[in-house]
Design a protein around this motif. Structure first.
Motif, mmCIF file in Angstrom:
data_model
loop_
_atom_site.group_PDB
_atom_site.id
_atom_site.type_symbol
_atom_site.label_atom_id
_atom_site.label_comp_id
_atom_site.label_asym_id
_atom_site.label_seq_id
_atom_site.Cartn_x
_atom_site.Cartn_y
_atom_site.Cartn_z
ATOM 1 N N ILE A 546 30.764 16.228 19.653
ATOM 2 C CA ILE A 546 29.915 17.472 20.009
ATOM 3 C C ILE A 546 30.941 18.649 20.279
ATOM 4 O O ILE A 546 30.479 19.591 19.877
ATOM 5 N N GLU A 547 32.019 18.539 21.098
ATOM 6 C CA GLU A 547 32.737 19.498 21.386
ATOM 7 C C GLU A 547 33.579 19.985 20.031
ATOM 8 O O GLU A 547 34.006 21.063 20.120
ATOM 9 N N THR A 548 34.271 19.074 19.494
ATOM 10 C CA THR A 548 35.064 19.471 18.177
ATOM 11 C C THR A 548 34.194 19.826 16.885
ATOM 12 O O THR A 548 34.623 20.833 16.229
ATOM 13 N N LEU A 555 24.303 16.789 14.884
ATOM 14 C CA LEU A 555 24.634 17.303 16.292
ATOM 15 C C LEU A 555 23.337 17.175 17.386
ATOM 16 O O LEU A 555 23.744 16.686 18.262
ATOM 17 N N GLU A 556 22.220 17.397 16.650
ATOM 18 C CA GLU A 556 21.073 17.083 17.541
ATOM 19 C C GLU A 556 20.966 15.607 17.888
ATOM 20 O O GLU A 556 20.700 14.992 19.122
ATOM 21 N N ARG A 557 21.370 14.747 16.866
ATOM 22 C CA ARG A 557 21.226 13.344 17.217
ATOM 23 C C ARG A 557 22.278 12.903 18.231
ATOM 24 O O ARG A 557 22.507 12.024 19.203
ATOM 25 N N LEU A 558 23.562 13.383 17.998
ATOM 26 C CA LEU A 558 24.657 13.343 19.030
ATOM 27 C C LEU A 558 24.339 13.605 20.699
ATOM 28 O O LEU A 558 24.841 12.995 21.403
ATOM 29 N N MET A 559 23.890 14.744 20.338
ATOM 30 C CA MET A 559 23.484 15.182 21.905
ATOM 31 C C MET A 559 22.501 14.275 22.263
ATOM 32 O O MET A 559 22.242 14.398 23.749
ATOM 33 N N TRP A 560 21.608 13.929 21.705
ATOM 34 C CA TRP A 560 20.311 13.154 22.417
ATOM 35 C C TRP A 560 21.047 11.776 22.635
ATOM 36 O O TRP A 560 20.592 11.077 23.851
ATOM 37 N N ASP A 561 21.900 10.917 21.768
ATOM 38 C CA ASP A 561 22.627 9.895 22.265
ATOM 39 C C ASP A 561 23.211 9.964 23.506
ATOM 40 O O ASP A 561 23.156 9.091 24.444
ATOM 41 N N ARG A 562 24.177 11.180 23.575
ATOM 42 C CA ARG A 562 24.711 11.475 24.933
ATOM 43 C C ARG A 562 23.752 11.589 26.188
ATOM 44 O O ARG A 562 24.015 10.797 27.119
ATOM 45 N N ALA A 563 22.679 12.250 26.033
ATOM 46 C CA ALA A 563 21.665 12.648 27.051
ATOM 47 C C ALA A 563 21.242 11.056 27.632
ATOM 48 O O ALA A 563 21.027 10.962 28.711
ATOM 49 N N LEU A 564 20.852 10.359 26.445
ATOM 50 C CA LEU A 564 19.974 8.971 26.846
ATOM 51 C C LEU A 564 21.030 8.014 27.545
ATOM 52 O O LEU A 564 20.646 7.540 28.518
ATOM 53 N N LEU A 565 22.138 8.154 27.081
ATOM 54 C CA LEU A 565 23.245 7.431 27.862
ATOM 55 C C LEU A 565 23.612 7.527 29.122
ATOM 56 O O LEU A 565 23.337 6.702 29.971
ATOM 57 N N VAL A 566 23.673 8.919 29.278
ATOM 58 C CA VAL A 566 23.773 9.679 30.698
ATOM 59 C C VAL A 566 22.643 9.156 31.782
ATOM 60 O O VAL A 566 22.741 8.732 32.841
ATOM 61 N N GLU A 567 21.359 9.160 31.213
ATOM 62 C CA GLU A 567 20.277 8.785 31.860
ATOM 63 C C GLU A 567 20.293 7.456 32.219
ATOM 64 O O GLU A 567 19.905 7.193 33.405
ATOM 65 N N GLN A 568 20.627 6.720 31.373
ATOM 66 C CA GLN A 568 20.558 5.209 31.551
ATOM 67 C C GLN A 568 21.631 4.984 32.779
ATOM 68 O O GLN A 568 21.435 4.019 33.776
ATOM 69 N N ILE A 569 22.633 5.564 32.818
ATOM 70 C CA ILE A 569 23.892 5.360 33.731
ATOM 71 C C ILE A 569 23.291 5.961 35.194
ATOM 72 O O ILE A 569 23.330 5.277 36.164
ATOM 73 N N VAL A 570 22.396 7.005 35.247
ATOM 74 C CA VAL A 570 22.099 7.461 36.587
ATOM 75 C C VAL A 570 20.962 6.701 36.868
ATOM 76 O O VAL A 570 20.907 6.489 38.121
ATOM 77 N N ASN A 571 20.215 5.995 36.174
ATOM 78 C CA ASN A 571 19.026 5.224 36.844
ATOM 79 C C ASN A 571 19.503 3.917 37.097
ATOM 80 O O ASN A 571 18.805 2.962 37.246
ATOM 81 N N GLY A 572 20.768 3.448 36.598
ATOM 82 C CA GLY A 572 21.249 2.282 37.046
ATOM 83 C C GLY A 572 20.890 1.275 36.001
ATOM 84 O O GLY A 572 21.116 0.036 36.060
ATOM 85 N N ARG A 573 20.481 1.556 34.746
ATOM 86 C CA ARG A 573 20.321 0.616 33.767
ATOM 87 C C ARG A 573 21.478 0.020 32.977
ATOM 88 O O ARG A 573 21.695 -0.791 32.387
ATOM 89 N N ILE A 574 22.651 0.892 33.162
ATOM 90 C CA ILE A 574 23.716 0.597 32.649
ATOM 91 C C ILE A 574 24.702 0.890 33.802
ATOM 92 O O ILE A 574 24.752 1.828 34.367
#
Length: 633
Positions: A546-548, A555-574
């Motif tokens: 995303i940064e490079t 880009l939209e798919r990469l940003m979505w994948d990152r957002a979904l991954l972070v959400e799962q970490i915050v919610n304790g699913r990962i």
């Protein structure tokens, strides 16, 4: 004397035949000129034809149309008046005369002419149709409606002109009255349903569809399911509800219909297929589940098969677009597997058992990476269908790919393709045949296989086929020796078989270079394929891409994948466990792996700001709404 009479009779006959042929030729020429909008040139031809055949309505009608198109209304009126005086096609002529007066701005005069024509022919049903048609031509819809209603009253027949009335109401924008007449028409003649649906389809008006669906729903709630038109009306209602995306109402009414009949009408079954096409998987699930306890065993077992297929398609769609967390996708795949297994336990002689067993082979290999389980189901399939059945050949080909026996896979998949007449199986066979060739390093042959598949844009495998063919083309452009594609194929095979660490080692020259032409696609592939143990590595990969490479089409798919991954970490699913060594070789310790709720929300906000109309925008807004609801609780 007799011969002379016959001779002259023959000459007269030939003379008139010749005239008829000549006039037909002239009329065709005039028609061509009219189609080319050369009205001035057509008028002399049509005038002569009309004078020679004053009783012919066809010549008269075309001549008047030509004169109107060149705005020669005075001459058109003269010809119509003369036609009326001659007594030829008087009714049609008066209809035309009214239209001409209307075009000249004499509306009251036009109405008077039309009314007089009706009064003088009140017992002639055709008169009402002819005059109302002229009124419609001049958009005098209210007058046309009055005319049709007058015909119904005078002839004491409320079913007269139902179709014409409905069409006129529709043209006038009076949708409520229009749909009411259309439904009366179907009740009188159920075979008219297709015509009505076609009329609705042509309108392409959501407001009409909403009115029509509410009106029809109310009508059917009071109508007996035994009415001869009920089934046709139900088909129309379900179509209207799906067109307006009223999926819950469609499901509820289909269930109502099924429960109101003493026999199975399969309303939910047919709707389930349409829910699948619309990607409305929860509704499809409920539709098929309804029949799981059916006393009709054939229906019950088929519902298990369709339910398993629904879970499979649901999981594949969610995984392909990364719409839900990986554990939710895994649950769907497990449900597909369990439902198929339950079906086999209940009925090992199910009519489509071969398809079900082949599905279990697919799930064992693709999702659970368990070749021994796949062999178990393959053995049952072989025992049940024999070695030459297309499903058996397909399953053997799939197992051969997993076991790195690509030549055997190519043989069996080719045989399966020749043996089947089912398009779904043929699509799977061709895709995996191409994938086998790609894994084996035969990229050119794989590309040939993919060309035919990607044209089938309704296929689940069409997108994968396009992606793989683009990879092959880009790889050959980047390196004509094929070494890059060989490495890519080898690495993807390791991913396919669950050897994730080995795959990352082989593919490291690609993913470790953000500018590599395959880096974006590979990042998406790795993010969706690698298990939870590789979460930190996936975050590192996504951040770097995303940064490079901010101009990438992904880009939209990469940003979505990152957002979904972070959400799962915050919610304790990962939970990222630092003691795990699965990704130690590939993971950079400076990658952030702990996030707050606000930071997670910010990733979705960034996505919406960057791609307000993108594919994931609606999903991201839904996530943001969930965050807001969480704050209010």
């Amino acid at each position: 004397m007799l011969y002379r009479s016959i001779f002259f009779t023959g000459l007269i006959f030939l003379f008139f035949v010749d005239i008829g042929i000549s006039q037909n030729r002239d009329f065709q020429s005039a028609n061509r000129l009219m189609q080319q909008q050369n009205y001035e040139e057509a008028i002399p031809i049509l005038s002569e034809l009309h004078e020679q055949n004053p009783s012919s309505y066809v010549y008269f009608d075309r001549l008047i149309d030509a004169l109107i198109n060149v705005n020669n209304l005075n001459r058109a009126e003269e010809i119509v008046q003369k036609q009326i005086e001659r007594g030829f096609v008087t009714l049609q002529a008066k209809g035309k005369l009214g239209e001409i007066q209307h075009m000249k701005g004499n509306r009251d005069k036009a109405i008077e002419i039309w009314s007089e024509a009706i009064e003088n022919n009140s017992q002639n049903i055709q008169a009402y149709y002819t005059i109302a048609s002229s009124m419609n031509n001049r958009r005098e819809y209210d007058e046309a409606i009055k005319t049709y209603r007058q015909a119904q009253e005078i002839h004491n027949n409320q079913t007269l002109f139902l179709n014409e009335l409905a069409n006129t109401y529709m043209q006038a924008g009076r949708f409520d009255e229009s749909v009411s007449e259309y439904y009366r028409l179907i009740l009188e003649s159920p075979r008219q349903m297709a015509i009505v649906q076609q009329r609705f389809f042509q309108m392409q008006d959501n407001n009409l569809y909403e009115i029509a669906s509410f009106e029809l729903e109310d009508l059917m709630m009071d109508l007996s399911t035994s009415h001869e038109a009920y089934a046709e009306l139900y088909q129309l209602l379900s179509w209207l509800l799906l067109e307006t995306e009223e999926y819950e109402r469609a499901y509820n009414f289909a269930r109502f219909y099924e429960e109101e009949t003493s026999y199975t009408v399969y309303s939910l079954f047919s709707l389930g297929n349409r829910f699948l096409s619309a990607k409305q998987f929860p509704f499809a699930e409920n539709a098929y589940k309804y029949y799981n306890e059916s006393t009709n065993l054939t229906t019950r077992y088929r519902s298990f098969d369709e339910l398993s297929n629904t879970y499979l398609q649901w999981a594949q769609y969610a995984e392909q677009n990364n719409l839900v967390p990986a554990d939710s996708i895994r649950v769907l795949y497990q449900k597909s597997y369990d439902t198929s297994e339950e079906l086999i336990d209940q009925d090992s002689d199910y009519q489509q058992i071969n398809r079900v067993l082949a599905r279990l082979v697919d799930l064992s290999l693709d999702i659970f990476k368990d070749p021994e389980d796949a062999e178990k189901w393959f053995s049952k399939l072989q025992q049940n269908a024999g070695s030459d059945d297309p499903y058996t050949l397909y399953a053997e080909g799939r197992i051969s790919i997993f076991n790195n026996n690509f030549s055997r896979a190519r043989q069996q998949l080719a045989r399966a393709d020749r043996a089947t007449d089912q398009s779904d199986l043929s699509e799977k066979v061709r895709y995996f045949s191409a994938l086998s060739d790609f894994f084996a390093g035969d990229s050119e042959f794989a590309e040939i296989q993919l060309r035919s598949l990607e044209r089938r844009n309704s296929s689940y495998y069409a997108n994968d086929a396009i992606k793989l063919r683009i990879w092959i083309q880009d790889g050959l452009r980047a390196d004509t020796t094929g070494s890059v594609l060989d490495s890519l194929g080898e690495g993807m095979f390791s991913l396919h078989t669950g050897n994730f660490n080995n795959a990352l080692e082989i593919l490291e020259p690609i993913w470790d270079n953000p500018r590599n032409p395959f880096a974006d696609d590979l990042s998406v592939e790795l993010t969706s394929t690698l298990p939870e143990d590789f979460t930190a590595f996936k975050l590192q990969l996504l951040n770097r891409q995303i940064e490079t490479n901010s101009q990438t089409p992904l880009l939209e798919r990469l940003m979505w994948d990152r957002a979904l991954l972070v959400e799962q970490i915050v919610n304790g699913r990962i939970v990222i466990n630092r003691n795990l060594s699965a990704e130690d070789k590939f993971f950079s310790s400076d990658v952030k792996t702990e996030f707050t709720r606000d930071e997670s929300e910010e990733f979705f906000e960034d996505l919406v700001i960057s791609f307000p109309d993108g594919f994931y925008a609606s999903y991201a807004r839904e996530k943001l709404q969930q965050f807001q609801n969480g704050y209010l609780q």
